[in-house]
Design a protein around this motif. Sequence first.
Motif, PDB file in Angstrom:
ATOM      1  N   GLY A 120     -40.776  17.319 -38.888  1.00 36.52           N
ATOM      2  CA  GLY A 120     -41.003  16.228 -37.951  1.00 36.52           C
ATOM      3  C   GLY A 120     -40.253  14.965 -38.320  1.00 36.52           C
ATOM      4  N   LYS A 121     -39.797  14.245 -37.302  1.00 39.35           N
ATOM      5  CA  LYS A 121     -39.123  12.966 -37.470  1.00 39.35           C
ATOM      6  C   LYS A 121     -40.025  11.852 -36.942  1.00 39.35           C
ATOM      7  N   ALA A 122     -40.069  10.764 -37.663  1.00 41.03           N
ATOM      8  CA  ALA A 122     -40.923   9.648 -37.259  1.00 41.03           C
ATOM      9  C   ALA A 122     -40.482   9.111 -35.904  1.00 41.03           C
ATOM     10  N   VAL A 123     -41.462   8.852 -35.030  1.00 44.34           N
ATOM     11  CA  VAL A 123     -41.183   8.215 -33.748  1.00 44.34           C
ATOM     12  C   VAL A 123     -41.052   6.713 -34.025  1.00 44.34           C
ATOM     13  N   LYS A 124     -39.812   6.233 -34.030  1.00 36.34           N
ATOM     14  CA  LYS A 124     -39.541   4.851 -34.408  1.00 36.34           C
ATOM     15  C   LYS A 124     -39.327   4.002 -33.162  1.00 36.34           C
ATOM     16  N   GLY A 158     -50.838  13.560 -29.169  1.00 34.62           N
ATOM     17  CA  GLY A 158     -51.707  12.823 -30.070  1.00 34.62           C
ATOM     18  C   GLY A 158     -51.375  11.348 -30.033  1.00 34.62           C
ATOM     19  N   TRP A 159     -52.003  10.592 -30.882  1.00 34.38           N
ATOM     20  CA  TRP A 159     -51.784   9.151 -30.925  1.00 34.38           C
ATOM     21  C   TRP A 159     -51.988   8.664 -32.351  1.00 34.38           C
ATOM     22  N   ASN A 160     -51.242   7.640 -32.706  1.00 36.56           N
ATOM     23  CA  ASN A 160     -51.341   7.097 -34.052  1.00 36.56           C
ATOM     24  C   ASN A 160     -50.532   5.814 -34.125  1.00 36.56           C
ATOM     25  N   ASP A 161     -50.620   5.144 -35.279  1.00 39.22           N
ATOM     26  CA  ASP A 161     -49.800   3.962 -35.502  1.00 39.22           C
ATOM     27  C   ASP A 161     -48.359   4.375 -35.771  1.00 39.22           C
ATOM     28  N   ALA A 162     -47.424   3.507 -35.405  1.00 40.39           N
ATOM     29  CA  ALA A 162     -46.029   3.754 -35.749  1.00 40.39           C
ATOM     30  C   ALA A 162     -45.916   3.927 -37.258  1.00 40.39           C
ATOM     31  N   GLY A 163     -45.137   4.913 -37.675  1.00 41.16           N
ATOM     32  CA  GLY A 163     -45.024   5.251 -39.079  1.00 41.16           C
ATOM     33  C   GLY A 163     -45.901   6.403 -39.480  1.00 41.16           C
ATOM     34  N   ALA A 164     -46.859   6.776 -38.608  1.00 43.34           N
ATOM     35  CA  ALA A 164     -47.749   7.900 -38.896  1.00 43.34           C
ATOM     36  C   ALA A 164     -47.699   8.945 -37.796  1.00 43.34           C
ATOM     37  N   LEU A 165     -46.755   8.779 -36.853  1.00 44.34           N
ATOM     38  CA  LEU A 165     -46.608   9.723 -35.753  1.00 44.34           C
ATOM     39  C   LEU A 165     -45.208  10.338 -35.815  1.00 44.34           C
ATOM     40  N   TYR A 166     -45.153  11.661 -35.787  1.00 50.14           N
ATOM     41  CA  TYR A 166     -43.891  12.385 -35.940  1.00 50.14           C
ATOM     42  C   TYR A 166     -43.738  13.380 -34.799  1.00 50.14           C
ATOM     43  N   ALA A 167     -42.498  13.804 -34.574  1.00 53.15           N
ATOM     44  CA  ALA A 167     -42.202  14.837 -33.580  1.00 53.15           C
ATOM     45  C   ALA A 167     -41.135  15.755 -34.154  1.00 53.15           C
ATOM     46  N   ILE A 168     -41.309  17.059 -33.940  1.00 49.14           N
ATOM     47  CA  ILE A 168     -40.365  18.057 -34.430  1.00 49.14           C
ATOM     48  C   ILE A 168     -39.270  18.235 -33.387  1.00 49.14           C
TER      49      ILE A 168
END
Length: 529
Positions: A120-124, A158-168
Amino acid sequence: MSAGRTGRGRRAPFAFVGVAMLAPLFLPGASAQAASGSLTVTTLGRHGTKVATTVTVVNASSGERRTVKSGKKLSLPAGKYLAMTDIYESATDGLGTDTIGAQVVTVSGAKSVTLDARKGKAVKVSLDTPADVTGPARISAQVCAGNMDMPSAYSAGGWNDAGALYAIPNSSKLLQFAYMAQWSGNDSYVAVKKTTGIPAAPGGSFKRSQLATLRFDVRSGTQMGSQLGTALQAEPKVDDCTTDLYAEVNDESGPYNATVHVTPGTWRPRDGATANNGDGVSGGFPTVRTLKAGQSFTQYFGRAAWSPMHYLPLVGENSLTFLPDALIGDPDVGIWGADPTKETVVLSKGSTTVKKQTLTNWGTGDAEFSAAVHGVDTYRLTVDAHRYHPGITFPSGMLSSRVTLDWRFKADPAKSAVAPVFMTRFLPTGLDGSNRAKANSVTSVTVSAGRGSQGPDTRLTSLTVKSLKVWASSDGGTTWKAVSVTRSGTSCKAAVHNPASGAVALRSQVTDSAGGTSTETVYRAYAIG
């Protein structure tokens, strides 16, 4: 929105009772075929260990949607499938991480695949944020079956704070990826974006100068509950993976104002009221707004006065019918912003009562008054509606607590048509956030009479307003005083002299070109204070 995520130890995104978000959708199709294969999906966390998830499996051809626990074999007919999930891993601080992933799988015989969060890559996301925004963006994201007519219904997210959410990353054109990022400060800043496939570097950069502005003006006193929640959801013109992604605006007792700056596009503001027992008691979906960069719009919720919204009596086939729905509602929201009521409906012909019935649309949504009538004649239909919601205590001093209608009209029940009657809208101006006018002041009330479309199968006869009269009462309707009315464009202005305390009831009477009258009364239309 995440598949199988509950009890996470942190506050979930804002949601309204009675509003379906991304509910599972099952369609007949491949399930009718004999299963000739199977699929087992293993999900690994960011440290390489197995993590239990719920996997959404969608047939790429038929759209049949199933869910299965990771590591469990799912029997399937041979074909191409999309396997999607959110891999959530808890942490000691209660936040944890989310990794959204999907694979396109051809099933023939026994097939096993792995979704590995380590890929997974961080959603920035970034914004030229003002100084009052101090925390990271909150991101809701999902992957969807992009080839379906309603991609958001075939999704996992899902949902999370930036830096804790990733996508493959996955470049398949059968997939869509979408996210909504929200930065919170004195104002909120919301950005939404979608892509075909899951990009190698998910995210984006946004500038405040390229955003539009939506302002929420939330009044108190008219809703059944005192806790007033507002949110904003994406509503693209063509359904895609962003559909129904939403951001909480505020959730507290009114009145309040809130400002949200959004990426240009189509957005739907929404609201919901929570009663003192914690139950959600109402919610409304105003018109979708298309906003361009630099454009601003104000959405009102809860302005006085709440009144009948839409449904008029229908005649035809020797009967008269009336839907007692949307009798007390928010005119800024529309018929989907109406509250449940209990009403007594009486139909008369001359001095004869044809039918009297007490109804409620609470818990049914399909209550209907219907009576057999014959012959061309003058009919009278009266409606006396009160707010009604079992199990809750209404807020003290609630406004628009009762509404009455009194229609007198000539009709031929053998001919299908909308009854030749009107409804009135009252909009008092100059009220404060609690819908109160100053004591002993004069309130200008915009009064308009209308006849909304009742559907494609009904006919509105030509009818015009000959006269419109207005009265006001400061003693709950015991006595009434005529109010001076002046025409202003397509509506009228009524100058109401307010009492020293209490509340004001408003009454209108429309006399139409066919000789009928439509009288409407809103009790406790607005308060004094």
